[in-house]
Scaffold this motif. Structure first.
Motif, PDB file in Angstrom:
ATOM      1  N   ASN A   1       0.807  -1.215   0.000  1.00  0.00           N
ATOM      2  CA  ASN A   1       0.000   0.000   0.000  1.00  0.00           C
ATOM      3  C   ASN A   1       0.842   1.268   0.000  1.00  0.00           C
ATOM      4  O   ASN A   1       0.306   2.364  -0.216  1.00  0.00           O
ATOM      5  N   LEU A   2       2.120   1.148   0.257  1.00  0.00           N
ATOM      6  CA  LEU A   2       2.987   2.319   0.320  1.00  0.00           C
ATOM      7  C   LEU A   2       3.146   2.951  -1.064  1.00  0.00           C
ATOM      8  O   LEU A   2       2.994   2.274  -2.089  1.00  0.00           O
ATOM      9  N   PRO A   3       3.448   4.255  -1.124  1.00  0.00           N
ATOM     10  CA  PRO A   3       3.724   4.892  -2.419  1.00  0.00           C
ATOM     11  C   PRO A   3       4.867   4.194  -3.129  1.00  0.00           C
ATOM     12  O   PRO A   3       5.747   3.601  -2.486  1.00  0.00           O
ATOM     13  N   SER A   4       4.878   4.266  -4.440  1.00  0.00           N
ATOM     14  CA  SER A   4       5.808   3.469  -5.243  1.00  0.00           C
ATOM     15  C   SER A   4       7.269   3.671  -4.859  1.00  0.00           C
ATOM     16  O   SER A   4       8.045   2.707  -4.804  1.00  0.00           O
ATOM     17  N   GLY A   5       7.669   4.911  -4.574  1.00  0.00           N
ATOM     18  CA  GLY A   5       9.066   5.165  -4.238  1.00  0.00           C
ATOM     19  C   GLY A   5       9.488   4.489  -2.953  1.00  0.00           C
ATOM     20  O   GLY A   5      10.488   3.760  -2.899  1.00  0.00           O
ATOM     21  N   ILE A   6       8.712   4.695  -1.881  1.00  0.00           N
ATOM     22  CA  ILE A   6       9.022   4.078  -0.593  1.00  0.00           C
ATOM     23  C   ILE A   6       8.820   2.567  -0.677  1.00  0.00           C
ATOM     24  O   ILE A   6       9.582   1.785  -0.102  1.00  0.00           O
ATOM     25  N   ARG A   7       7.776   2.154  -1.405  1.00  0.00           N
ATOM     26  CA  ARG A   7       7.446   0.728  -1.496  1.00  0.00           C
ATOM     27  C   ARG A   7       8.610  -0.094  -2.034  1.00  0.00           C
ATOM     28  O   ARG A   7       8.920  -1.170  -1.511  1.00  0.00           O
ATOM     29  N   ALA A   8       9.273   0.403  -3.074  1.00  0.00           N
ATOM     30  CA  ALA A   8      10.367  -0.353  -3.681  1.00  0.00           C
ATOM     31  C   ALA A   8      11.496  -0.568  -2.678  1.00  0.00           C
ATOM     32  O   ALA A   8      12.041  -1.678  -2.571  1.00  0.00           O
ATOM     33  N   VAL A   9      11.836   0.472  -1.920  1.00  0.00           N
ATOM     34  CA  VAL A   9      12.932   0.360  -0.951  1.00  0.00           C
ATOM     35  C   VAL A   9      12.555  -0.622   0.159  1.00  0.00           C
ATOM     36  O   VAL A   9      13.321  -1.532   0.508  1.00  0.00           O
ATOM     37  N   VAL A  10      11.354  -0.441   0.738  1.00  0.00           N
ATOM     38  CA  VAL A  10      10.917  -1.294   1.832  1.00  0.00           C
ATOM     39  C   VAL A  10      10.798  -2.744   1.385  1.00  0.00           C
ATOM     40  O   VAL A  10      11.226  -3.675   2.081  1.00  0.00           O
ATOM     41  N   ASN A  11      10.216  -2.962   0.204  1.00  0.00           N
ATOM     42  CA  ASN A  11      10.032  -4.325  -0.281  1.00  0.00           C
ATOM     43  C   ASN A  11      11.352  -5.035  -0.573  1.00  0.00           C
ATOM     44  O   ASN A  11      11.472  -6.246  -0.396  1.00  0.00           O
ATOM     45  N   LEU A  12      12.342  -4.285  -1.034  1.00  0.00           N
ATOM     46  CA  LEU A  12      13.645  -4.894  -1.269  1.00  0.00           C
ATOM     47  C   LEU A  12      14.259  -5.361   0.048  1.00  0.00           C
ATOM     48  O   LEU A  12      14.883  -6.431   0.117  1.00  0.00           O
ATOM     49  N   PHE A  13      14.097  -4.556   1.109  1.00  0.00           N
ATOM     50  CA  PHE A  13      14.550  -4.979   2.437  1.00  0.00           C
ATOM     51  C   PHE A  13      13.834  -6.266   2.850  1.00  0.00           C
ATOM     52  O   PHE A  13      14.437  -7.207   3.384  1.00  0.00           O
ATOM     53  N   LEU A  14      12.520  -6.305   2.616  1.00  0.00           N
ATOM     54  CA  LEU A  14      11.730  -7.467   3.020  1.00  0.00           C
ATOM     55  C   LEU A  14      12.110  -8.717   2.226  1.00  0.00           C
ATOM     56  O   LEU A  14      12.139  -9.821   2.773  1.00  0.00           O
ATOM     57  N   VAL A  15      12.379  -8.540   0.931  1.00  0.00           N
ATOM     58  CA  VAL A  15      12.783  -9.689   0.108  1.00  0.00           C
ATOM     59  C   VAL A  15      14.106 -10.252   0.609  1.00  0.00           C
ATOM     60  O   VAL A  15      14.269 -11.477   0.757  1.00  0.00           O
ATOM     61  N   ALA A  16      15.062  -9.361   0.904  1.00  0.00           N
ATOM     62  CA  ALA A  16      16.342  -9.823   1.440  1.00  0.00           C
ATOM     63  C   ALA A  16      16.135 -10.558   2.762  1.00  0.00           C
ATOM     64  O   ALA A  16      16.746 -11.599   3.025  1.00  0.00           O
ATOM     65  N   LYS A  17      15.262 -10.024   3.584  1.00  0.00           N
ATOM     66  CA  LYS A  17      14.976 -10.653   4.867  1.00  0.00           C
ATOM     67  C   LYS A  17      14.327 -12.025   4.687  1.00  0.00           C
ATOM     68  O   LYS A  17      14.668 -12.989   5.384  1.00  0.00           O
ATOM     69  N   ALA A  18      13.388 -12.121   3.749  1.00  0.00           N
ATOM     70  CA  ALA A  18      12.714 -13.395   3.502  1.00  0.00           C
ATOM     71  C   ALA A  18      13.697 -14.446   2.986  1.00  0.00           C
ATOM     72  O   ALA A  18      13.673 -15.606   3.423  1.00  0.00           O
ATOM     73  N   LEU A  19      14.565 -14.046   2.069  1.00  0.00           N
ATOM     74  CA  LEU A  19      15.524 -15.005   1.503  1.00  0.00           C
ATOM     75  C   LEU A  19      16.533 -15.474   2.552  1.00  0.00           C
ATOM     76  O   LEU A  19      16.950 -16.632   2.548  1.00  0.00           O
ATOM     77  N   LEU A  20      16.922 -14.570   3.465  1.00  0.00           N
ATOM     78  CA  LEU A  20      17.864 -14.956   4.510  1.00  0.00           C
ATOM     79  C   LEU A  20      17.185 -15.730   5.637  1.00  0.00           C
ATOM     80  O   LEU A  20      17.849 -16.430   6.402  1.00  0.00           O
ATOM     81  N   SER A  21      15.859 -15.608   5.743  1.00  0.00           N
ATOM     82  CA  SER A  21      15.118 -16.357   6.760  1.00  0.00           C
ATOM     83  C   SER A  21      14.774 -17.766   6.293  1.00  0.00           C
ATOM     84  O   SER A  21      14.527 -18.649   7.114  1.00  0.00           O
ATOM     85  N   TYR A  22      14.739 -17.981   4.988  1.00  0.00           N
ATOM     86  CA  TYR A  22      14.349 -19.271   4.411  1.00  0.00           C
ATOM     87  C   TYR A  22      15.210 -20.441   4.897  1.00  0.00           C
ATOM     88  O   TYR A  22      14.679 -21.528   5.166  1.00  0.00           O
TER      89      TYR A  22
END
Length: 530
Positions: A378-399
């Motif tokens: 739901n975040l604006p596109s600019g903030i969303r991309a940064v936050v989601n990249l952090f989350l993807v890295a976190k998900a891959l390292l948590s796997y």
């Protein structure tokens, strides 16, 4: 003699360096635990972790090296094999440099609970572990639960915290029995031991098999959720790219294939502090953005009305976010003061309840009916991309942690259970993984990818897992085991609570499971958006 002296001196220096490192990591971890944030290794658990020693050894901030080689030398002479080769705790160190690990015959993964030589943890460090399990990245799905439940959803966040705290305590109570002097003595070590004791003497191993199956399902589903959320986040971060969510999931799986080659989790645990910082940044960004729009909060949208079809799915989402029971026996057994366990459970669940409730409510008030399954979308596109990249890295390292735990349970159950194993050992005589064993690990990674491709619905999968295994491991089994093992010593109100939790948990589990399956069938049938 000279070789032995040099070896002992080297081990002493190594242990001293490891102790200093672990203490510094524990202090940093404790600081973040007090702030209510967690790191990447096993939160959902993580309900996670089937292998109690694995869960204990590799949770961030508690990376304890328990290889006491210098204490294994000497008096009996039977603990040293070959020149300079020590047979210490090599349980998860299958690197081909030593003998293959031996597994306990009772099916338990925590053969060293209560070992006086094993480093003990404080109540703060134990609370850090519980915080990891119940405050992970899956809290990003809680605002979606408020969307379909309103104030009742908030009530369930509180109710689930109270119930999970209570069932965690009664699960630990099942580990103890009174001796002849009327003192409580720890006679069991793990969830599996408790389950087996409840089914003895007629079916002494049935309970352990049930718990292991539930563990495997939850661990594999957690891995699938990590792949699904990675594909979802990347797709919504770069919507203009000609890449579908399923394609992003395949790309994420390619990055995860090295997990099949894992020998231990020490390398992975090094990223834990970075993931803690990433999660801290994500929470700050989301909450800061929501507060910046406080004037536009839609209070009128939060009602007592519930969506009858989708609210049971929300129950599964909420329950899944609180799963931690599976590793509590190991945690309590390694505390310096087990008497502080109840207090630790109280403050960790109170903190989780407050943080989850506020996060879910603030996020829902900001976006109201437009709230998505993963709130960062739901975040604006600019903030969303940064936050989601952090989350993807976190998900891959948590796997790797749930994947490695699932592999350990499968290998122990089907390949390493002595004469009762269904298949030959997948490790050679030197402890090296055989080629076909590696192929099975790769197949498990591919299986998580296929599930993420064909069922790319984060909320539905999370609700299904919470309803199926989360409710079972957190509500149904603890209350049932408590009644079975200690019913003669329980007060009437304790019996009432256990029966009520079992009935309510059963209803929620069945209802959530049915509606989640219906939702998945409907989504697949009508090809709803991912």
């Amino acid at each position: 003699m000279a070789t032995l002296i040099r070896s002992k001196i080297s081990n002493k220096l190594s242990d001293a360096a490891t102790t200093v490192t672990n203490k510094s990591q524990a202090k940093v971890s404790g600081m973040f635990a007090k702030l209510g944030f967690q790191a990447a290794t096993d939160e959902e658990g993580l309900g996670f972790a089937a292998c109690d020693d694995l869960d204990y050894d590799h949770r961030q901030g508690l990376q304890l090296d328990i290889l006491k080689n210098d204490e294994m030398v000497g008096e009996s002479g039977g603990d040293m094999g070959g020149e300079g080769t020590f047979q210490g705790d090599s349980h998860y160190q299958r690197d081909g440099t030593g003998p293959p690990p031996s597994a306990p015959k009772d099916g338990s993964f925590c053969s060293e609970i209560g070992n006086p030589d094993k480093p003990k943890i404080t109540a703060w460090e134990a609370g850090w572990n519980v915080t990891n399990a119940i405050q992970g990245m899956f809290v990003l799905g809680l605002p979606y639960a408020i969307l379909h439940g309103g104030y009742l959803g908030l009530f369930l966040i509180i109710f689930a915290a109270v119930v999970c705290c209570y069932t965690g305590k009664i699960l630990i109570a099942c580990l103890y029995e009174e001796n002849e002097d009327g003192q409580l003595v720890r006679v069991r070590d793990s969830y599996v031991d408790i389950a087996n004791a409840c089914c003895a003497p007629r079916f002494p191993a049935l309970g352990g098999h049930i718990v292991n199956v539930a563990q495997i399902i939850e661990l594999v589903m957690t891995c699938i959720l990590y792949v699904v959320v990675s594909g979802n986040l990347m797709y919504n971060s770069f919507p203009h790219f000609p890449v579908s969510q399923r394609s992003w999931a395949i790309i994420a799986t390619v990055a995860l294939l090295p997990c099949a080659f894992l020998k231990n989790l020490k390398a992975v645990s090094k990223f834990s502090l970075l993931c803690t910082l990433a999660h801290f940044v994500i929470n700050i960004l989301v909450i800061a953005y929501c507060l910046s729009r406080a004037r536009d909060w839609a209070w009128d949208k939060v009602k007592f009305y519930i969506d009858v079809k989708k609210f049971p799915i929300s129950i599964g989402i909420i329950v899944f976010s609180y799963t931690s029971q599976i590793f509590l026996p190991s945690l309590e057994g390694n505390m310096q003061k087990p008497s502080e366990f109840h207090c630790m459970m109280n403050w960790t669940h109170i903190a989780a309840c407050i943080l989850k409730g506020l996060f879910a409510l603030v996020a829902y008030l900001t976006w109201a009916d437009a709230t998505k399954e993963v709130i960062t979308d739901n975040l604006p596109s600019g903030i969303r991309a940064v936050v989601n990249l952090f989350l993807v890295a976190k998900a891959l390292l948590s796997y790797p942690l749930p994947f490695f735990a699932a592999v350990e349970v499968l290998e122990k159950t089907f390949f390493q259970d002595g004469g009762r194993a269904f298949f030959p050992d997948c490790y050679g005589g030197d402890g090296r993984l055989k080629s076909w064993g590696l192929s099975l690990r790769c197949a498990l990674v591919v299986l998580t990818m296929l599930m993420a491709i064909y069922v790319p619905h984060f909320a539905l999968l999370m609700g299904l897992t919470g309803s199926l295994t989360g409710a079972g491991l957190c509500f149904l089994l603890p209350s049932l085991f408590h009644l079975k093992l200690l019913w003669r010593k329980l007060l009437w109100h304790q019996v009432f609570f256990d029966v009520a939790i079992f009935v309510i948990g059963g209803i929620c589990s069945i209802s959530g499971f049915i509606h989640s399956v219906e939702g998945l069938i409907e989504a697949y049938k009508y090809n709803l958006p991912d």
